[in-house]
Design a protein around this motif. Structure first.
Motif, PDB file in Angstrom:
ATOM      1  N   UNK A  57       0.840  -1.205   0.000  1.00  0.00           N
ATOM      2  CA  UNK A  57       0.000   0.000   0.000  1.00  0.00           C
ATOM      3  C   UNK A  57       0.871   1.250   0.000  1.00  0.00           C
ATOM      4  N   UNK A  58       0.317   2.337  -0.540  1.00  0.00           N
ATOM      5  CA  UNK A  58       1.016   3.624  -0.585  1.00  0.00           C
ATOM      6  C   UNK A  58       0.336   4.573   0.397  1.00  0.00           C
ATOM      7  N   UNK A  59       1.122   5.127   1.313  1.00  0.00           N
ATOM      8  CA  UNK A  59       0.615   6.086   2.290  1.00  0.00           C
ATOM      9  C   UNK A  59       1.110   7.473   1.902  1.00  0.00           C
ATOM     10  N   UNK A  60       0.163   8.395   1.687  1.00  0.00           N
ATOM     11  CA  UNK A  60       0.482   9.767   1.305  1.00  0.00           C
ATOM     12  C   UNK A  60       0.470  10.650   2.547  1.00  0.00           C
ATOM     13  N   UNK A  61       1.515  11.461   2.701  1.00  0.00           N
ATOM     14  CA  UNK A  61       1.698  12.282   3.901  1.00  0.00           C
ATOM     15  C   UNK A  61       1.720  13.749   3.469  1.00  0.00           C
ATOM     16  N   UNK A  62       0.682  14.492   3.824  1.00  0.00           N
ATOM     17  CA  UNK A  62       0.531  15.877   3.360  1.00  0.00           C
ATOM     18  C   UNK A  62       1.570  16.811   3.982  1.00  0.00           C
ATOM     19  N   UNK A  63       1.630  18.036   3.478  1.00  0.00           N
ATOM     20  CA  UNK A  63       2.556  19.025   3.987  1.00  0.00           C
ATOM     21  C   UNK A  63       1.920  19.962   4.998  1.00  0.00           C
ATOM     22  N   UNK A  64       2.699  20.950   5.446  1.00  0.00           N
ATOM     23  CA  UNK A  64       2.219  21.948   6.388  1.00  0.00           C
ATOM     24  C   UNK A  64       1.044  22.719   5.783  1.00  0.00           C
ATOM     25  N   UNK A  65       0.008  22.930   6.574  1.00  0.00           N
ATOM     26  CA  UNK A  65      -1.242  23.569   6.162  1.00  0.00           C
ATOM     27  C   UNK A  65      -2.064  22.692   5.229  1.00  0.00           C
ATOM     28  N   UNK A  66      -1.614  21.465   4.951  1.00  0.00           N
ATOM     29  CA  UNK A  66      -2.356  20.569   4.076  1.00  0.00           C
ATOM     30  C   UNK A  66      -3.311  19.700   4.856  1.00  0.00           C
ATOM     31  N   UNK A  67      -3.958  18.780   4.140  1.00  0.00           N
ATOM     32  CA  UNK A  67      -4.800  17.771   4.781  1.00  0.00           C
ATOM     33  C   UNK A  67      -4.859  16.552   3.879  1.00  0.00           C
ATOM     34  N   UNK A  68      -5.541  15.526   4.342  1.00  0.00           N
ATOM     35  CA  UNK A  68      -5.501  14.234   3.669  1.00  0.00           C
ATOM     36  C   UNK A  68      -6.212  14.226   2.320  1.00  0.00           C
ATOM     37  N   UNK A  69      -6.999  15.247   2.026  1.00  0.00           N
ATOM     38  CA  UNK A  69      -7.712  15.313   0.744  1.00  0.00           C
ATOM     39  C   UNK A  69      -7.056  16.324  -0.191  1.00  0.00           C
ATOM     40  N   UNK A  70      -6.997  17.574   0.245  1.00  0.00           N
ATOM     41  CA  UNK A  70      -6.606  18.659  -0.659  1.00  0.00           C
ATOM     42  C   UNK A  70      -5.222  18.479  -1.252  1.00  0.00           C
ATOM     43  N   UNK A  71      -4.281  17.925  -0.470  1.00  0.00           N
ATOM     44  CA  UNK A  71      -2.912  17.784  -0.965  1.00  0.00           C
ATOM     45  C   UNK A  71      -2.813  16.749  -2.093  1.00  0.00           C
TER      46      UNK A  71
END
Length: 295
Positions: free
Chosen positions: A61-75
């Motif tokens: 599985x691939x886990x995506x890790x957002x950046x500062x001020x991001x979130x799990x959807x928008x990034x």
């Protein structure tokens, strides 16, 4: 007060300093921020599907890790579907939330955020039955997992770590963080209100601890994808890692006319995303060129 003659003179420097101070002001007034910001209601379009089972072709599985001020959807509105379409089980988490601050994450202490990532990876591995996951992170999300790998036992559960514009050694924000002493109270506000920002400043206690060990840990395959035009993680070459199993990639070496800066490289740049796909499946890698933008 800062003398006018020493103020940043370039438009880019002024914009970066303004963004920094506006970010501090926004987080310092969470009630106003909450009223102004719309909740993230976008559907995940095929990712975060816990019934997904990795295939023989893509066994992790691939886990995506957002950046500062991001979130799990928008990034990940572009990259997540891009990977789902290629047959991956894809997941993304929210981390670093502050009380009273909706939507904008990645602002809490980074060592605690790494603990949230550890719990999320365990959840994904349990759901998919996989032994290891691959991590893809943007900005802070490309750096924070290194703490998980080095200090929280993550190396046993991760095959590949792919950082897109990661601040692996902290950032000077074009040197503008050196201006903080000229603005009384701002540095204290950064530390008190947004520890996730303060932790990323080059030379901070967090960055010092993170880099007290070698850049990489054995058994993990590392890729760093950077852009020459990064105006947030500066100097951009500090993003690169040093180790025996590292591929450091400068976007403009693949496509000289790609002008993506810090945000675009992690959110919309398909040339960068093609290189992510190569790193996830090096046995089927194809050359990344300007033409990859339409792939």
């Amino acid at each position: 007060m800062l003398p006018w003659t020493r103020a940043p003179r370039t438009p880019r420097a002024r914009r970066t300093l303004a963004a920094l101070l506006l970010a501090v002001a926004a987080v310092a007034t969470p009630t106003a921020t909450a009223a102004a910001a719309a909740p993230a209601t976008a559907a995940s379009r095929g990712w975060n599907d816990y019934s997904c089972k990795p295939s023989a072709a893509h066994p992790r599985p691939v886990v995506l890790v957002h950046g500062t001020f991001g979130n799990s959807i928008d990034n990940w509105l572009v990259l997540a579907p891009y990977l789902v379409d290629r047959g991956y089980c894809v997941y993304s988490l929210d981390y670093g939330q502050l009380p009273g601050v909706p939507v904008f994450n990645g602002l809490g202490p980074i060592d605690r955020s790494a603990g949230q990532l550890a719990s999320f990876v365990d959840k994904v591995l349990a759901a998919t039955g996989a032994d290891k996951a691959d991590l893809v992170g943007h900005s802070q999300g490309g750096m924070m997992p290194n703490y998980y790998l080095k200090f929280l036992g993550g190396a046993a559960k991760v095959n590949a770590m792919i950082g897109i514009a990661p601040d692996n050694h902290g950032t000077t924000l074009l040197g503008l963080t050196k201006l903080l002493p000229y603005f009384p109270g701002v540095e204290d506000l950064l530390n008190a209100s947004t520890p996730g920002l303060a932790d990323q400043v080059a030379g901070s206690p967090f960055v010092t601890r993170l880099n007290s060990l070698p850049d990489t840990v054995p058994g993990v395959h590392y890729t760093v994808i950077a852009t020459r035009y990064d105006e947030v993680v500066t100097p951009y070459r500090t993003q690169f890692l040093d180790g025996p199993d590292v591929r450091n990639v400068l976007l403009q070496d693949l496509c000289p006319v790609d002008l993506s800066e810090h945000v675009a490289i992690g959110t919309v740049d398909r040339i960068a995303f093609h290189e992510v796909a190569n790193a996830l499946d090096p046995s089927r890698a194809t050359p990344t060129t300007c033409a990859s933008a339409v792939g």
